[in-house]
Design an enzyme around this catalytic site. Structure first.
Site, short mmCIF file in Angstrom:
data_model
loop_
_atom_site.label_atom_id
_atom_site.label_comp_id
_atom_site.label_asym_id
_atom_site.label_seq_id
_atom_site.Cartn_x
_atom_site.Cartn_y
_atom_site.Cartn_z
N TYR A 278 0.82 -1.21 0.00
CA TYR A 278 0.00 0.00 0.00
C TYR A 278 0.86 1.26 0.00
O TYR A 278 0.40 2.31 -0.45
CB TYR A 278 -0.93 0.00 1.22
CG TYR A 278 -2.11 -0.92 1.02
CD1 TYR A 278 -3.29 -0.45 0.48
CD2 TYR A 278 -2.02 -2.27 1.33
CE1 TYR A 278 -4.37 -1.28 0.27
CE2 TYR A 278 -3.09 -3.13 1.11
CZ TYR A 278 -4.27 -2.62 0.58
OH TYR A 278 -5.33 -3.45 0.35
N THR B 188 5.88 -3.93 8.71
CA THR B 188 6.51 -3.98 10.04
C THR B 188 5.41 -4.26 11.06
O THR B 188 5.08 -3.40 11.87
CB THR B 188 7.20 -2.64 10.36
OG1 THR B 188 6.26 -1.57 10.06
CG2 THR B 188 8.44 -2.42 9.54
N GLU C 188 6.41 7.72 5.58
CA GLU C 188 5.32 8.07 4.66
C GLU C 188 4.07 8.44 5.46
O GLU C 188 3.67 7.72 6.35
CB GLU C 188 5.03 6.87 3.75
CG GLU C 188 4.00 7.16 2.69
CD GLU C 188 4.27 8.48 1.98
OE1 GLU C 188 5.34 8.62 1.35
OE2 GLU C 188 3.43 9.39 2.06
N LYS D 18 -14.15 12.87 13.80
CA LYS D 18 -15.39 12.20 13.39
C LYS D 18 -15.55 10.95 14.26
O LYS D 18 -14.73 10.02 14.19
CB LYS D 18 -15.25 11.83 11.91
CG LYS D 18 -16.45 11.16 11.33
CD LYS D 18 -17.43 12.17 10.77
CE LYS D 18 -18.65 11.45 10.27
NZ LYS D 18 -19.87 12.11 10.46
N GLY E 113 -9.56 1.81 12.56
CA GLY E 113 -8.91 0.57 12.11
C GLY E 113 -7.72 0.95 11.26
O GLY E 113 -7.17 2.05 11.37
N CYS F 79 -2.07 0.90 10.59
CA CYS F 79 -1.03 1.73 11.22
C CYS F 79 -1.30 2.14 12.66
O CYS F 79 -0.43 1.97 13.51
CB CYS F 79 -0.83 2.98 10.38
SG CYS F 79 -0.12 2.61 8.78
#
Ligand code: NAD
Ligand code: UDX
Length: 464
Positions: A13, A93, A162, A269, A275, A278
């Site tokens: 991703y 990771t 990132e 929100k 979920g 990360c």
């Protein structure tokens, strides 16, 4: 160093979209993305660009433009490493599932394997860029492995975390709030390496959005950013429970609070719980690092963000059971959405998985529809929990391609992902075809209450 060839290890991703954008913006650089997963690489190379393995709005157009020109996907990892002057490590990771640090620390075995492979193969000097999210001071380990097992070539290690979010990856990559590059800025060679990466990004990112720091600050900033973002979600979710008890409306509270420019309106929100691959992983990693330095108060502070999130998922499911007259045994519960957020096919740590698991323990029959998630992924997610047998999961959970099959003759319908299309469904038809009373649970605060109640739904939304 003048960069002509980039290699990225890990076509996931992050690696896939990031390298596609670098290739698009830097036509004079050859970018090769490599992976041990042959199926994934074959999908990236699929003739029909719509079949690339990651769904992100706008991504297939970029891949179409650059693939075969200066963007390549390959399983020949050694060749790509050898050719490149700059190597990004973008492998997974995950949280360790065994041994010391089990359930908390980041599992760095894939990172170490990459380092050993780079050391074995390289015959020319390399800049190695940590793109994966890593515990602070991992660059030290990488340097150690590379210099002790290598062929005597020189390595510079950079940290370039990132910050893209899934579902908006292309947008985030094309117009990032900032690009962060950490390097050994105390030495000339370190400064040169940092500059080489700055030059890559400067093809399309304004200079004042490219931030350079020492390696440790860069590594720690990534964990900090994710912890702060997740903390905001847990904070508003904590308030959502209080709203439900007091008659306040969490959307109104979020708006009022977010208009304070010191607080800001984003990431407030309320939901069924965050979920994604990360937030949980990175906070657990942070907690582990803090504990390993004996900073127990720091660790406990951040752990609470996860505990609150677990509570939010559990209480959403528990509320469903309670509302359905304290039993869902044998009842059909329709799930709209399975992905961890809209506009992605990623389901890692999705709240839907945990809500489903809870309801299955209560013997519910679940039918799932998600516009982008495949049937086998839903089963893989449930099997991974190991709560019940694979046969049982397949018997009790059905995945369908038509949303109206989810809702037909259902005792209750729950919205677990905020896909835009859910708003436009024919809710009158859904109501007509559901069993009565028709219970509707909005875990994303995306459906308009009044119109649903007017139709006749028993409507429950997080935070009001
Ligand atoms: P992913 O699981 O989608 O992709 C990782 C890829 O690396 C897999 O395809 C795997 O086969 C490959 N791989 C693993 N070991 C390998 C090896 N030794 N050689 C070659 N290939 C190997 O993971 P992802 O979501 O892209 O995340 C990668 C990293 O980026 C993680 O550290 C993550 O925390 C971080 N990150 C992720 C996101 C996100 O939104 N997903 C955002 C920012 C940062
Ligand atoms: C996150 C970070 O945003 C990104 O910067 C980092 O690089 C990777 O981790 P991602 O997990 O892809 O990105 O998605 P994000 O938009 O952050 O959403 C994470 C979860 O929080 C989702 O489940 C989302 O639905 C939830 N969320 C987000 C809320 O419940 N409320 C919000 O206000 C925002």
């Amino acid at each position: 160093m003048n960069i002509k060839n980039i290699c990225c290890i890990g076509a996931g991703y992050v690696g896939g979209p990031t390298m596609a954008v670098i290739a698009q913006k830097c036509p004079e650089i050859n970018v090769t993305v490599v992976d041990i997963n042959e199926k994934r690489i074959a999908a990236w190379n699929d003739e029909n660009v719509e079949n690339i393995p990651i769904y992100e709005p706008g991504l297939s157009d970029i891949v179409k433009e650059a693939r075969g020109r200066n963007l390549f996907f390959s399983t020949d990892i050694d060749a790509a490493i050898d050719r490149a002057e700059m190597i990004f490590i973008s492998v997974n990771t995950p949280t360790k599932t065994y041994g010391i640090g089990k359930g908390m620390a980041a599992d760095l075995k894939y990172i170490e394997l990459c380092a050993r492979q780079i050391a074995r193969v390289s015959t020319t000097d390399k800049i190695v860029v940590e793109k994966s999210t890593l515990p602070v001071r991992t660059a030290e380990t990488l340097k150690n492995i590379l210099t002790n097992t290598g062929n005597g070539v020189n390595y510079q290690i950079l940290s370039n975390p990132e910050f893209l979010a899934e579902g908006t990856a292309v947008e985030d990559l094309l117009d990032p709030d900032r690009v962060l590059i950490g390097g050994d800025i105390d030495t000339e060679a370190g400064k040169d390496a940092v500059q080489s990466l700055v030059d890559v990004y400067a093809h399309w990112v304004e200079k004042d959005h490219i931030l350079t720091t020492n390696v440790w600050s860069s590594e720690l900033s990534k964990l900090t950013a994710n912890a702060f973002l997740a903390q905001r979600v847990s904070s508003i979710n904590a308030m959502s429970e209080l709203c439900e008890k007091t008659g306040a409306d969490v959307n109104e509270v979020a708006k009022a609070v977010g208009m304070d420019s010191r607080i800001g309106s984003k990431f407030l929100k309320a939901s069924v719980g965050f979920g994604g691959s990360c937030f949980q992983k990175d906070i657990l990693n942070l907690v582990y690092i803090a504990k390993s330095f004996g900073l127990n108060e720091v660790a406990n502070y951040w752990e609470q963000v996860i505990l609150m999130n677990d509570h939010q998922k559990r209480r959403f499911a528990a509320n469903m059971v309670r509302t359905l007259f304290n039993t869902v045994s044998g009842k059909k519960i329709g799930f709209l959405g399975w992905a961890f957020k809209k506009d992605t096919n990623d389901t890692r740590e999705s709240a839907a998985i945990y809500v489903a698991d809870y309801l299955l323990n209560e013997q519910a029959e679940i039918v799932v529809y998600d516009p982008k998630v495949k049937e086998e992924q839903v089963y893989a997610d449930l099997d991974y929990l190991n709560t019940r047998s694979e046969e049982e999961n397949r018997k009790r959970v059905k995945v369908v391609k038509d949303p109206y099959e989810v809702t037909k003759e259902a005792h209750a319908v729950a919205v677990l992902t905020e896909w835009d299309e859910f708003k436009d469904y024919d809710w009158q038809k859904i109501y007509d075809e559901m069993l009565k009373p028709a219970f509707l649970f909005d875990g994303r605060r995306m459906l308009e209450r009044k119109s649903k109640e007017k139709i006749g739904f028993e409507f429950y939304a997080i935070g009001s």
